[in-house]
Design a protein around this motif. Structure first.
Motif, PDB file in Angstrom:
ATOM      1  N   MET A 156       5.983   0.448   6.254  1.00 36.44           N
ATOM      2  CA  MET A 156       5.200   1.670   6.451  1.00 36.44           C
ATOM      3  C   MET A 156       4.637   2.120   5.107  1.00 36.44           C
ATOM      4  SD  MET A 156       5.654   2.247   9.677  1.00 36.44           S
ATOM      5  CE  MET A 156       4.984   3.907   9.794  1.00 36.44           C
ATOM      6  N   ALA A 157       3.534   2.828   5.151  1.00 40.29           N
ATOM      7  CA  ALA A 157       2.905   3.270   3.911  1.00 40.29           C
ATOM      8  C   ALA A 157       2.146   4.571   4.124  1.00 40.29           C
ATOM      9  CB  ALA A 157       1.954   2.199   3.390  1.00 40.29           C
ATOM     10  N   TRP A 158       1.881   5.215   3.016  1.00 40.17           N
ATOM     11  CA  TRP A 158       1.004   6.392   2.982  1.00 40.17           C
ATOM     12  C   TRP A 158      -0.180   6.075   2.070  1.00 40.17           C
ATOM     13  CZ3 TRP A 158       1.508  10.635   5.998  1.00 40.17           C
ATOM     14  CH2 TRP A 158       2.760  10.887   6.577  1.00 40.17           C
ATOM     15  N   PHE A 159      -1.349   6.460   2.536  1.00 41.96           N
ATOM     16  CA  PHE A 159      -2.580   6.382   1.756  1.00 41.96           C
ATOM     17  C   PHE A 159      -3.221   7.766   1.764  1.00 41.96           C
ATOM     18  CE2 PHE A 159      -3.211   1.798   1.107  1.00 41.96           C
ATOM     19  CZ  PHE A 159      -2.252   1.288   1.965  1.00 41.96           C
ATOM     20  N   ARG A 160      -4.180   7.952   0.880  1.00 44.84           N
ATOM     21  CA  ARG A 160      -4.914   9.206   0.898  1.00 44.84           C
ATOM     22  C   ARG A 160      -6.372   8.955   0.556  1.00 44.84           C
ATOM     23  NH1 ARG A 160      -2.133  12.248  -4.353  1.00 44.84           N
ATOM     24  NH2 ARG A 160      -3.108  10.973  -6.006  1.00 44.84           N
ATOM     25  N   GLN A 161      -7.200   9.857   1.026  1.00 41.79           N
ATOM     26  CA  GLN A 161      -8.637   9.717   0.810  1.00 41.79           C
ATOM     27  C   GLN A 161      -9.238  11.088   0.542  1.00 41.79           C
ATOM     28  OE1 GLN A 161     -10.667   7.676   4.000  1.00 41.79           O
ATOM     29  NE2 GLN A 161     -12.376   7.137   2.668  1.00 41.79           N
ATOM     30  N   ALA A 162      -9.784  11.232  -0.649  1.00 43.82           N
ATOM     31  CA  ALA A 162     -10.482  12.456  -1.007  1.00 43.82           C
ATOM     32  C   ALA A 162     -11.940  12.327  -0.575  1.00 43.82           C
ATOM     33  CB  ALA A 162     -10.381  12.688  -2.509  1.00 43.82           C
ATOM     34  N   PRO A 163     -12.639  13.450  -0.408  1.00 38.55           N
ATOM     35  CA  PRO A 163     -14.037  13.401   0.040  1.00 38.55           C
ATOM     36  C   PRO A 163     -14.899  12.556  -0.890  1.00 38.55           C
ATOM     37  CG  PRO A 163     -13.201  15.635   0.200  1.00 38.55           C
ATOM     38  CD  PRO A 163     -12.140  14.840  -0.503  1.00 38.55           C
ATOM     39  N   GLY A 164     -15.637  11.625  -0.318  1.00 40.21           N
ATOM     40  CA  GLY A 164     -16.533  10.799  -1.093  1.00 40.21           C
ATOM     41  C   GLY A 164     -15.866   9.678  -1.872  1.00 40.21           C
ATOM     42  N   LYS A 165     -14.568   9.510  -1.663  1.00 43.08           N
ATOM     43  CA  LYS A 165     -13.845   8.485  -2.405  1.00 43.08           C
ATOM     44  C   LYS A 165     -13.186   7.504  -1.450  1.00 43.08           C
ATOM     45  CE  LYS A 165     -12.957  11.241  -6.530  1.00 43.08           C
ATOM     46  NZ  LYS A 165     -11.929  11.662  -7.524  1.00 43.08           N
ATOM     47  N   GLU A 166     -12.770   6.369  -2.010  1.00 43.52           N
ATOM     48  CA  GLU A 166     -12.138   5.336  -1.201  1.00 43.52           C
ATOM     49  C   GLU A 166     -10.700   5.730  -0.876  1.00 43.52           C
ATOM     50  OE1 GLU A 166     -12.669   0.612  -1.343  1.00 43.52           O
ATOM     51  OE2 GLU A 166     -11.370   1.345  -2.943  1.00 43.52           O
ATOM     52  N   ARG A 167     -10.200   5.169   0.207  1.00 46.18           N
ATOM     53  CA  ARG A 167      -8.807   5.367   0.573  1.00 46.18           C
ATOM     54  C   ARG A 167      -7.915   4.628  -0.424  1.00 46.18           C
ATOM     55  NH1 ARG A 167      -7.488   4.909   6.885  1.00 46.18           N
ATOM     56  NH2 ARG A 167      -9.362   6.241   6.753  1.00 46.18           N
ATOM     57  N   VAL A 168      -6.917   5.322  -0.954  1.00 46.07           N
ATOM     58  CA  VAL A 168      -6.068   4.727  -1.987  1.00 46.07           C
ATOM     59  C   VAL A 168      -4.594   4.800  -1.618  1.00 46.07           C
ATOM     60  CG1 VAL A 168      -7.702   5.173  -3.845  1.00 46.07           C
ATOM     61  CG2 VAL A 168      -5.962   6.884  -3.318  1.00 46.07           C
ATOM     62  N   PHE A 169      -3.866   3.872  -2.150  1.00 49.11           N
ATOM     63  CA  PHE A 169      -2.438   3.731  -1.903  1.00 49.11           C
ATOM     64  C   PHE A 169      -1.651   4.870  -2.535  1.00 49.11           C
ATOM     65  CE2 PHE A 169       1.546   1.677  -1.294  1.00 49.11           C
ATOM     66  CZ  PHE A 169       2.252   1.771  -2.490  1.00 49.11           C
ATOM     67  N   VAL A 170      -0.659   5.364  -1.816  1.00 51.11           N
ATOM     68  CA  VAL A 170       0.231   6.388  -2.348  1.00 51.11           C
ATOM     69  C   VAL A 170       1.662   5.838  -2.468  1.00 51.11           C
ATOM     70  CG1 VAL A 170       1.258   8.659  -1.965  1.00 51.11           C
ATOM     71  CG2 VAL A 170      -1.148   8.261  -1.398  1.00 51.11           C
ATOM     72  N   ALA A 171       2.190   5.305  -1.354  1.00 53.28           N
ATOM     73  CA  ALA A 171       3.565   4.815  -1.374  1.00 53.28           C
ATOM     74  C   ALA A 171       3.790   3.889  -0.185  1.00 53.28           C
ATOM     75  CB  ALA A 171       4.555   5.975  -1.325  1.00 53.28           C
ATOM     76  N   ARG A 172       4.806   3.036  -0.339  1.00 55.37           N
ATOM     77  CA  ARG A 172       5.133   2.074   0.707  1.00 55.37           C
ATOM     78  C   ARG A 172       6.642   1.925   0.801  1.00 55.37           C
ATOM     79  NH1 ARG A 172       6.393  -3.371   1.194  1.00 55.37           N
ATOM     80  NH2 ARG A 172       5.445  -4.457   2.970  1.00 55.37           N
ATOM     81  N   ILE A 173       7.128   1.688   2.024  1.00 55.63           N
ATOM     82  CA  ILE A 173       8.544   1.417   2.221  1.00 55.63           C
ATOM     83  C   ILE A 173       8.676   0.244   3.171  1.00 55.63           C
ATOM     84  CG2 ILE A 173       8.770   3.169   4.057  1.00 55.63           C
ATOM     85  CD1 ILE A 173      11.654   3.668   2.935  1.00 55.63           C
TER      86      ILE A 173
END
Length: 120
Positions: free
Chosen positions: A34-51
């Motif tokens: 499982m993982a978490w990603f995040r995406q700010a407006p106008g930016k690419e989706r980026v990795f946050v954490a994985r388990i």
């Protein structure tokens, strides 16, 4: 098939904390990375954490020491504890399942996303 539903987002002041939850259903949750990603407006989706299914974790450098991913296989839920939040952490946060590494393209299942906004 895997269904993922995020919760726990919202508005918080800089320096505050939030805990995101991602409830999974469908395939055997305990066997999935499982993982978490995040995406700010106008930016690419980026990795946050994985388990991984073994419980091994990895975190992006930008959140190390502040965020922590964990999982509860009895509740079929993965968590992201976010402390010392900064305005630059503001983004839409996504839960992902059944993937490898930190590239979002490697993950097969996604939640709908949940907004986290950090005010300065």
């Amino acid at each position: 098939q895997v269904q993922l539903v995020e919760s726990g987002g919202g508005l918080v002041q800089a320096g505050g904390s939030l805990r995101l939850s991602c409830a999974g259903s469908g395939r055997t949750f305990s066997t999935l990375a499982m993982a978490w990603f995040r995406q700010a407006p106008g930016k690419e989706r980026v990795f946050v954490a994985r388990i991984g299914w073994t419980g091994s974790t990895s975190h992006a450098d930008s959140v190390k020491g502040r965020f922590s991913i964990s999982r509860d296989n009895v509740k079929n839920t993965v968590y992201l504890q976010m402390n010392s939040l900064r305005p630059e952490d503001t983004a839409l946060y996504y839960c992902a399942a059944d993937g490898r590494g930190s590239n979002y393209r490697n993950y097969g299942y996604w939640g709908q996303g949940i907004q986290v906004t950090v005010s300065s």
